[in-house]
Design an enzyme around this catalytic site. Sequence first.
Site, PDB file in Angstrom:
ATOM      1  N   SER A 126       0.485  -1.566  -0.354  1.00 26.28           N
ATOM      2  CA  SER A 126       0.229   0.117  -0.046  1.00 26.28           C
ATOM      3  C   SER A 126       0.657   1.388  -0.479  1.00 26.28           C
ATOM      4  O   SER A 126       1.932   1.225   1.000  1.00 26.28           O
ATOM      5  CB  SER A 126      -0.768   0.286   1.479  1.00 26.28           C
ATOM      6  OG  SER A 126      -1.919   0.866   1.458  1.00 26.28           O
ATOM      7  N   TYR A 150      -1.625  -1.168  11.182  1.00 29.78           N
ATOM      8  CA  TYR A 150      -1.684  -1.696   9.631  1.00 29.78           C
ATOM      9  C   TYR A 150      -0.656  -1.208   8.928  1.00 29.78           C
ATOM     10  O   TYR A 150       0.251  -2.195   8.080  1.00 29.78           O
ATOM     11  CB  TYR A 150      -2.887  -1.321   9.375  1.00 29.78           C
ATOM     12  CG  TYR A 150      -3.521  -1.672   8.147  1.00 29.78           C
ATOM     13  CD1 TYR A 150      -3.761  -2.805   7.075  1.00 29.78           C
ATOM     14  CD2 TYR A 150      -2.912  -0.317   6.836  1.00 29.78           C
ATOM     15  CE1 TYR A 150      -3.766  -2.817   5.431  1.00 29.78           C
ATOM     16  CE2 TYR A 150      -3.528  -0.255   5.263  1.00 29.78           C
ATOM     17  CZ  TYR A 150      -3.639  -1.495   4.981  1.00 29.78           C
ATOM     18  OH  TYR A 150      -4.078  -2.108   3.445  1.00 29.78           O
ATOM     19  N   LYS A 154       2.231  -4.072   6.886  1.00 31.85           N
ATOM     20  CA  LYS A 154       2.336  -4.300   5.033  1.00 31.85           C
ATOM     21  C   LYS A 154       4.140  -4.062   5.123  1.00 31.85           C
ATOM     22  O   LYS A 154       4.720  -4.473   4.504  1.00 31.85           O
ATOM     23  CB  LYS A 154       1.644  -2.725   4.534  1.00 31.85           C
ATOM     24  CG  LYS A 154       0.483  -2.768   4.377  1.00 31.85           C
ATOM     25  CD  LYS A 154      -0.289  -4.374   3.619  1.00 31.85           C
ATOM     26  CE  LYS A 154      -1.431  -4.777   4.054  1.00 31.85           C
ATOM     27  NZ  LYS A 154      -1.771  -5.498   2.890  1.00 31.85           N
TER      28      LYS A 154
HETATM   29  P1  NAD Z   1     -10.750  -6.812   1.190  1.00 38.31           P
HETATM   30  O1  NAD Z   1     -11.533  -7.264   2.778  1.00 38.31           O
HETATM   31  O2  NAD Z   1     -12.230  -6.347   0.865  1.00 38.31           O
HETATM   32  O3  NAD Z   1      -9.881  -8.381   0.702  1.00 38.31           O
HETATM   33  C1  NAD Z   1      -9.356  -9.343   1.957  1.00 38.31           C
HETATM   34  C2  NAD Z   1      -9.619 -10.568   1.700  1.00 38.31           C
HETATM   35  O4  NAD Z   1      -9.281 -10.748   2.370  1.00 38.31           O
HETATM   36  C3  NAD Z   1     -11.299 -10.364   2.748  1.00 38.31           C
HETATM   37  O5  NAD Z   1     -11.939 -10.744   1.933  1.00 38.31           O
HETATM   38  C4  NAD Z   1     -10.945 -11.134   3.886  1.00 38.31           C
HETATM   39  O6  NAD Z   1     -12.625 -12.149   3.929  1.00 38.31           O
HETATM   40  C5  NAD Z   1     -10.125 -12.241   3.727  1.00 38.31           C
HETATM   41  N1  NAD Z   1      -8.954 -12.486   4.099  1.00 38.31           N
HETATM   42  C6  NAD Z   1      -8.522 -11.663   5.172  1.00 38.31           C
HETATM   43  N2  NAD Z   1      -7.759 -11.991   6.404  1.00 38.31           N
HETATM   44  C7  NAD Z   1      -7.692 -13.448   5.833  1.00 38.31           C
HETATM   45  C8  NAD Z   1      -7.322 -14.444   6.183  1.00 38.31           C
HETATM   46  N3  NAD Z   1      -6.360 -14.539   7.260  1.00 38.31           N
HETATM   47  N4  NAD Z   1      -7.712 -16.020   5.494  1.00 38.31           N
HETATM   48  C9  NAD Z   1      -7.801 -15.771   4.281  1.00 38.31           C
HETATM   49  N5  NAD Z   1      -8.125 -14.454   3.949  1.00 38.31           N
HETATM   50  C10 NAD Z   1      -8.943 -13.426   4.851  1.00 38.31           C
HETATM   51  O7  NAD Z   1      -9.821  -5.441   1.257  1.00 38.31           O
HETATM   52  P2  NAD Z   1      -9.243  -5.117  -0.267  1.00 38.31           P
HETATM   53  O8  NAD Z   1      -9.462  -3.991  -0.660  1.00 38.31           O
HETATM   54  O9  NAD Z   1      -9.742  -6.113  -1.416  1.00 38.31           O
HETATM   55  O10 NAD Z   1      -7.873  -5.291  -0.142  1.00 38.31           O
HETATM   56  C11 NAD Z   1      -7.178  -6.594  -1.134  1.00 38.31           C
HETATM   57  C12 NAD Z   1      -5.452  -6.181  -0.467  1.00 38.31           C
HETATM   58  O11 NAD Z   1      -5.178  -5.174  -1.003  1.00 38.31           O
HETATM   59  C13 NAD Z   1      -5.095  -6.332   1.047  1.00 38.31           C
HETATM   60  O12 NAD Z   1      -3.885  -7.120   1.630  1.00 38.31           O
HETATM   61  C14 NAD Z   1      -5.736  -4.924   2.104  1.00 38.31           C
HETATM   62  O13 NAD Z   1      -4.497  -4.257   2.632  1.00 38.31           O
HETATM   63  C15 NAD Z   1      -4.145  -4.360   0.370  1.00 38.31           C
HETATM   64  N6  NAD Z   1      -4.209  -3.136   0.082  1.00 38.31           N
HETATM   65  C16 NAD Z   1      -6.033  -2.219  -0.099  1.00 38.31           C
HETATM   66  C17 NAD Z   1      -6.733  -0.780   0.155  1.00 38.31           C
HETATM   67  C18 NAD Z   1      -7.674  -0.157  -0.243  1.00 38.31           C
HETATM   68  O14 NAD Z   1      -7.837   0.409   0.143  1.00 38.31           O
HETATM   69  N7  NAD Z   1      -8.617  -1.059  -0.631  1.00 38.31           N
HETATM   70  C19 NAD Z   1      -5.539   0.016  -0.359  1.00 38.31           C
HETATM   71  C20 NAD Z   1      -3.600  -0.496  -0.878  1.00 38.31           C
HETATM   72  C21 NAD Z   1      -3.599  -1.919   0.159  1.00 38.31           C
HETATM   73  C1  UD1 Z   2      -6.738   5.111   4.122  1.00 37.33           C
HETATM   74  C2  UD1 Z   2      -5.607   4.518   5.194  1.00 37.33           C
HETATM   75  C3  UD1 Z   2      -4.355   4.070   4.515  1.00 37.33           C
HETATM   76  C4  UD1 Z   2      -5.340   3.277   2.933  1.00 37.33           C
HETATM   77  C5  UD1 Z   2      -6.041   4.289   2.750  1.00 37.33           C
HETATM   78  C6  UD1 Z   2      -6.869   3.169   1.350  1.00 37.33           C
HETATM   79  C7  UD1 Z   2      -6.235   6.304   6.789  1.00 37.33           C
HETATM   80  C8  UD1 Z   2      -5.965   7.641   7.986  1.00 37.33           C
HETATM   81  N1  UD1 Z   2      -5.209   6.168   6.037  1.00 37.33           N
HETATM   82  O1  UD1 Z   2      -6.050   6.429   3.227  1.00 37.33           O
HETATM   83  O2  UD1 Z   2      -3.784   4.104   5.155  1.00 37.33           O
HETATM   84  O3  UD1 Z   2      -3.727   3.358   2.663  1.00 37.33           O
HETATM   85  O4  UD1 Z   2      -6.826   4.960   3.507  1.00 37.33           O
HETATM   86  O5  UD1 Z   2      -7.785   1.831   2.073  1.00 37.33           O
HETATM   87  O6  UD1 Z   2      -6.923   5.823   7.470  1.00 37.33           O
HETATM   88  N2  UD1 Z   2     -11.750  12.030   3.368  1.00 37.33           N
HETATM   89  C9  UD1 Z   2     -13.410  12.922   3.964  1.00 37.33           C
HETATM   90  N3  UD1 Z   2     -14.086  12.525   4.785  1.00 37.33           N
HETATM   91  C10 UD1 Z   2     -14.443  11.412   4.130  1.00 37.33           C
HETATM   92  C11 UD1 Z   2     -13.453   9.935   4.090  1.00 37.33           C
HETATM   93  C12 UD1 Z   2     -12.011  10.876   3.734  1.00 37.33           C
HETATM   94  O7  UD1 Z   2     -12.827  14.384   3.880  1.00 37.33           O
HETATM   95  O8  UD1 Z   2     -15.097  10.341   5.527  1.00 37.33           O
HETATM   96  C13 UD1 Z   2     -11.096  11.932   2.986  1.00 37.33           C
HETATM   97  C14 UD1 Z   2      -9.827  12.252   3.087  1.00 37.33           C
HETATM   98  O9  UD1 Z   2      -9.530  12.853   4.639  1.00 37.33           O
HETATM   99  C15 UD1 Z   2      -8.439  12.102   2.301  1.00 37.33           C
HETATM  100  C16 UD1 Z   2      -9.028  11.368   1.218  1.00 37.33           C
HETATM  101  O10 UD1 Z   2     -10.402  11.772   1.566  1.00 37.33           O
HETATM  102  O11 UD1 Z   2      -7.930  13.328   2.118  1.00 37.33           O
HETATM  103  C17 UD1 Z   2      -8.972  10.247   1.207  1.00 37.33           C
HETATM  104  O12 UD1 Z   2      -9.092   9.342   2.880  1.00 37.33           O
HETATM  105  P1  UD1 Z   2      -9.386   7.772   1.856  1.00 37.33           P
HETATM  106  O13 UD1 Z   2     -10.322   6.965   0.905  1.00 37.33           O
HETATM  107  O14 UD1 Z   2      -9.557   7.150   3.836  1.00 37.33           O
HETATM  108  O15 UD1 Z   2      -7.788   7.187   2.156  1.00 37.33           O
HETATM  109  P2  UD1 Z   2      -6.767   8.107   2.748  1.00 37.33           P
HETATM  110  O16 UD1 Z   2      -6.339   8.483   3.499  1.00 37.33           O
HETATM  111  O17 UD1 Z   2      -5.750   8.259   1.103  1.00 37.33           O
END
Ligand code: NAD
Ligand code: UD1
Length: 337
Positions: A126, A150, A154
């Site tokens: 991430s 979190y 990572k």
């Molecule tokens: P998500 O929660 O929708 O998907 C993660 C999946 O993993 C879920 O279906 C959950 O049931 C499963 N899971 C969790 N723990 C598990 C375990 N111990 N064994 C088996 N399955 C398990 O999240 P996502 O948004 O699809 O994210 C996927 C990956 O990408 C994660 O590792 C997350 O940290 C990373 N990531 C997500 C974002 C984001 O904003 N969505 C940003 C950066 C990185």
């Molecule tokens: C969040 C996580 C980050 C994670 C990323 C993607 C936090 C502090 N950081 O980041 O670790 O990798 O999501 O999953 O939670 N915002 C509003 N109102 C809201 C929600 C968000 O104004 O109700 C603003 C936030 O202040 C930010 C932007 O929208 O400026 C994006 O927010 P968000 O979607 O939560 O993502 P990140 O802050 O990038």
Amino acid sequence: MAETILVTGATGYIGSHTCVCLLKAGWRVVAVDNLSNSSMRTVDRIQTLCRQKLPFHLIDVRDESALMRLLSQENISAAIHFAGLKSVSESISKPLDYYDNNVNGSITLLKVLHQHGVRKFVFSSSATVYGEPKHVPISENASLSATNPYGRSKLFIEQIVNDLSEADAEWRIATLRYFNPAGAHESGLLGEDPRGQPNNLMPYIAQVAVGKLPHLSVFGNDYPTSDGTGVRDYIHVMDLAQGHLSALSRLYSRSGSFTVNLGTGQGVTVLQAVAAFEKACGASIPITVAPRRAGDIASCYASANKAEELLNWKAEKTLLQMVNDHWRWQKQNPNGY
Ligand code: NAD
Ligand code: UD1
């Protein structure tokens, strides 16, 4: 015969879209999830979209013996590891759950893969590992830090996979640092389905648009950005999914490990995101300005150059396509799956 890819976290938001792209591109997929943050309905929908069966296994990635059994049955040659917990606020209140799920889960999976001779691995990292960036756009060699469990989970896993590829050159590991995934599959059948009130901006706006939440709180309008609100790099989840296919193809074609950003390279403010969503849904999104959210940074967007050079991949979809697809998913599935 197509190569078989193990996808963990396959029924989650990014995993489900990536499964669709993999199946459509002709890879064979074996899906694993413990359903802690997703629904089995996702499997049906992936099957509907791809018109083929998706083998699904209800397995927790910390369960070494279940993974050992699976790997003995299936001829897997690479893994994409999405499984993990992802809420920053929850990680602060439940750090042990986060380290156990994310760090122990990854170690267990890597050990089982190693024992079965699998040496290709794609890891979901991430942009959170950049902490508070000194410069934007952020390139991969920027300094790393984390301010919450979190983010630290990572960072730890990144270090573990780096050590592994240093220790054994047979390993080919792609560490992908995602910026802010948003949007949904264009069919409206797959999308993000947060449990409880969303933390992230796009799902929050979508739930205001569909009438489930009264208004969006804009967290701070006094940042040093063009309109005072936070800037992020929102990337369409289908572009992100395609980035995984490009990374995987590189692992099959060349030795070595690499770390790349998956972002668009474009920064978008909260108010710009709201305006785009208003265009998509044809209604106004009520907002109120609230104090800054603890831990938030002003501006975070990727340098997308390395991904383009190394993977020949770049994000193609516009912000408007992203919010249109997000809105279609939300409208068709007001209560999620
Ligand atoms: P998500 O929660 O929708 O998907 C993660 C999946 O993993 C879920 O279906 C959950 O049931 C499963 N899971 C969790 N723990 C598990 C375990 N111990 N064994 C088996 N399955 C398990 O999240 P996502 O948004 O699809 O994210 C996927 C990956 O990408 C994660 O590792 C997350 O940290 C990373 N990531 C997500 C974002 C984001 O904003 N969505 C940003 C950066 C990185
Ligand atoms: C969040 C996580 C980050 C994670 C990323 C993607 C936090 C502090 N950081 O980041 O670790 O990798 O999501 O999953 O939670 N915002 C509003 N109102 C809201 C929600 C968000 O104004 O109700 C603003 C936030 O202040 C930010 C932007 O929208 O400026 C994006 O927010 P968000 O979607 O939560 O993502 P990140 O802050 O990038």
